[in-house]
Design a protein around this motif. Structure first.
Motif, PDB file in Angstrom:
ATOM      1  N   ASP A   1       0.813  -1.209   0.000  1.00 48.50           N
ATOM      2  CA  ASP A   1       0.000   0.000   0.000  1.00 48.50           C
ATOM      3  C   ASP A   1       0.851   1.265   0.000  1.00 48.50           C
ATOM      4  O   ASP A   1       1.135   1.850   1.041  1.00 48.50           O
ATOM      5  N   HIS A   2       1.247   1.671  -1.188  1.00 50.51           N
ATOM      6  CA  HIS A   2       1.942   2.944  -1.392  1.00 50.51           C
ATOM      7  C   HIS A   2       1.853   3.247  -2.884  1.00 50.51           C
ATOM      8  O   HIS A   2       1.805   2.321  -3.698  1.00 50.51           O
ATOM      9  N   PRO A   3       1.804   4.515  -3.281  1.00 51.54           N
ATOM     10  CA  PRO A   3       1.749   4.814  -4.713  1.00 51.54           C
ATOM     11  C   PRO A   3       2.826   4.102  -5.523  1.00 51.54           C
ATOM     12  O   PRO A   3       2.561   3.657  -6.652  1.00 51.54           O
ATOM     13  N   ARG A   4       4.032   3.961  -4.969  1.00 55.31           N
ATOM     14  CA  ARG A   4       5.104   3.264  -5.679  1.00 55.31           C
ATOM     15  C   ARG A   4       4.780   1.791  -5.906  1.00 55.31           C
ATOM     16  O   ARG A   4       5.148   1.212  -6.935  1.00 55.31           O
ATOM     17  N   GLY A   5       4.086   1.171  -4.959  1.00 59.12           N
ATOM     18  CA  GLY A   5       3.810  -0.249  -5.060  1.00 59.12           C
ATOM     19  C   GLY A   5       2.498  -0.586  -5.735  1.00 59.12           C
ATOM     20  O   GLY A   5       2.275  -1.738  -6.109  1.00 59.12           O
ATOM     21  N   TYR A   6       1.618   0.408  -5.897  1.00 54.74           N
ATOM     22  CA  TYR A   6       0.272   0.124  -6.403  1.00 54.74           C
ATOM     23  C   TYR A   6      -0.033   0.827  -7.731  1.00 54.74           C
ATOM     24  O   TYR A   6      -0.472   0.186  -8.695  1.00 54.74           O
ATOM     25  N   ASP A   7       0.221   2.117  -7.807  1.00 57.81           N
ATOM     26  CA  ASP A   7      -0.186   2.895  -8.981  1.00 57.81           C
ATOM     27  C   ASP A   7       0.380   2.367 -10.302  1.00 57.81           C
ATOM     28  O   ASP A   7      -0.362   2.250 -11.288  1.00 57.81           O
ATOM     29  N   PRO A   8       1.677   2.046 -10.377  1.00 56.66           N
ATOM     30  CA  PRO A   8       2.198   1.575 -11.669  1.00 56.66           C
ATOM     31  C   PRO A   8       1.636   0.221 -12.081  1.00 56.66           C
ATOM     32  O   PRO A   8       1.496  -0.057 -13.282  1.00 56.66           O
TER      33      PRO A   8
END
Length: 379
Positions: A10-17
């Motif tokens: 759960d972090h933009p780095r781990g989820y968004d891409p």
């Protein structure tokens, strides 16, 4: 349409891409991947076997490959991919990322994300101060900043106490390795425990409460921490507009033997579509995707092509070029099946040592004994 279930952190780095890339993959190949999130702490500690029973694809850390080897909860990728596919990704690995998922002659995951502890600074607050290249210079900077009511900070929650201990023991010449007789030599163990205590006494007082995300959130929101010598790097904080202020990242003091982090994408042995899942993983880790939608959507690629790319570095304030030497010479943790439980305990023991000011010799003896027990139970 085939629908695959995936679990990430759960972090933009781990989820968004992953979400952005999966949308593109569904459009091109008719296979949809639905990603769910787990917390950062669960990313390092949650049962791999439990997650594998509920998902087709898993984002994992390399220390869990020993558990995969022992339980067979993941599919060795040699069973699903060609030699040429694996060889190409090995050649494009960012540092030792690809080989960190190779254990007991099997490739358990592909590096989708590469990371290591490194240094960070607020360039607008650094002024004429230079970025430290050694630990001696870190403490010199710390003293100089105090005269300006400014500080050095570090991520020193339990998990990051563990990681800093592993980095420092490797740098001081006693790397924690699988099959070691002792966790570390007595001399280096005591030296590092004392150094961590000195950090506690001189760095920002909230450091003991912070993981890297919390540290960087503070650094980018407030104006009291100028520099951090050691925490896992996040390109997000060096990007324009991600937070109020932007960070600049640097190689860690002494550069070499800093702990490797990052994440790999693995295929569950419980999947009914293992071949399709593996083909998606190869596509996701390819240079064209890693250096395209993946890095543009807050990702931190595991493919070295992106680390050396001008556009990727322009997007991230030269994060990749500024830290690539630390990644290249990164230290890879043990991966035997007893290690994940032991490293969780080790981090908690080190955090307690700093928080309660325990006797370092007593603590070191406890660490040595617990390491031996963790290995003896998982030969």
């Amino acid at each position: 349409m085939i629908i695959l279930k995936g679990i990430t952190w759960d972090h933009p780095r781990g989820y968004d891409p992953l979400v952005a890339a999966s949308k593109l993959y569904a459009e091109q190949f008719g296979v949809k991947v639905e990603w769910q999130k787990r917390s950062l702490s669960d990313f390092g500690d949650q049962s791999l076997t439990a997650m594998a029973t509920e998902n087709d694809l898993l984002i994992i850390e390399h220390p869990h490959t020993g558990v995969a080897s022992e339980t067979n909860c993941l599919v060795p990728l040699e069973d699903l991919l060609t030699y040429e596919q694996l060889q190409q990704l090995e050649q494009q690995s960012a540092g030792p990322s690809f080989l960190s998922y190779y254990y007991q002659q099997k490739q358990w995951a592909l590096p989708v994300d590469a990371a290591m502890q490194c240094a960070a600074s607020r360039p607008d607050l650094m002024g004429e101060h230079k970025i430290p290249a050694t630990w001696e210079e870190v403490f010199e900077l710390c003293e100089a900043l105090k005269t300006q009511d400014l500080q050095v900070g570090i991520a020193f929650c339990a998990t990051d106490c563990l990681c800093t201990f592993l980095s420092l023991t490797a740098q001081f010449g006693s790397s924690v390795r699988e099959n070691n007789h002792l966790l570390v030599t007595r001399e280096v163990g005591l030296q590092v425990l004392q150094l961590m205590r000195t950090m506690r006494d001189n760095f920002h007082p909230n450091s003991l409460n912070w993981n890297p995300i919390q540290l960087y959130d503070h650094m980018t929101a407030e104006n009291d921490i100028v520099y951090s010598p050691l925490a896992f790097g996040y390109t997000n904080y060096s990007r324009e507009g991600f937070r109020k202020n932007k960070l600049c990242y640097h190689n860690a003091p002494w550069t070499k033997n800093i702990i490797l982090g990052g994440a790999g994408i693995a295929v569950s042995a419980s999947s009914s579509h293992a071949k399709e899942a593996a083909e998606y993983a190869v596509w996701l880790c390819s240079a064209v995707i890693q250096n395209g939608v993946y890095v543009k959507e807050q990702g931190q690629p595991g493919n070295i092509v992106s680390w050396k790319d001008d556009a990727a570095n322009a997007l991230t304030n030269d994060f990749f070029l500024n830290t690539i030497d630390t990644l290249t010479y990164a230290y890879v943790r043990p991966r035997y099946s007893g290690w994940p439980a032991f490293q969780q305990w080790l981090g908690e023991a080190l955090h307690q040592y700093l928080k309660e000011d325990l006797n370092p010799e007593t603590v070191l003896n406890q660490l040595q004994q617990a390491y031996a027990a963790s290995y003896e139970n998982h030969l």
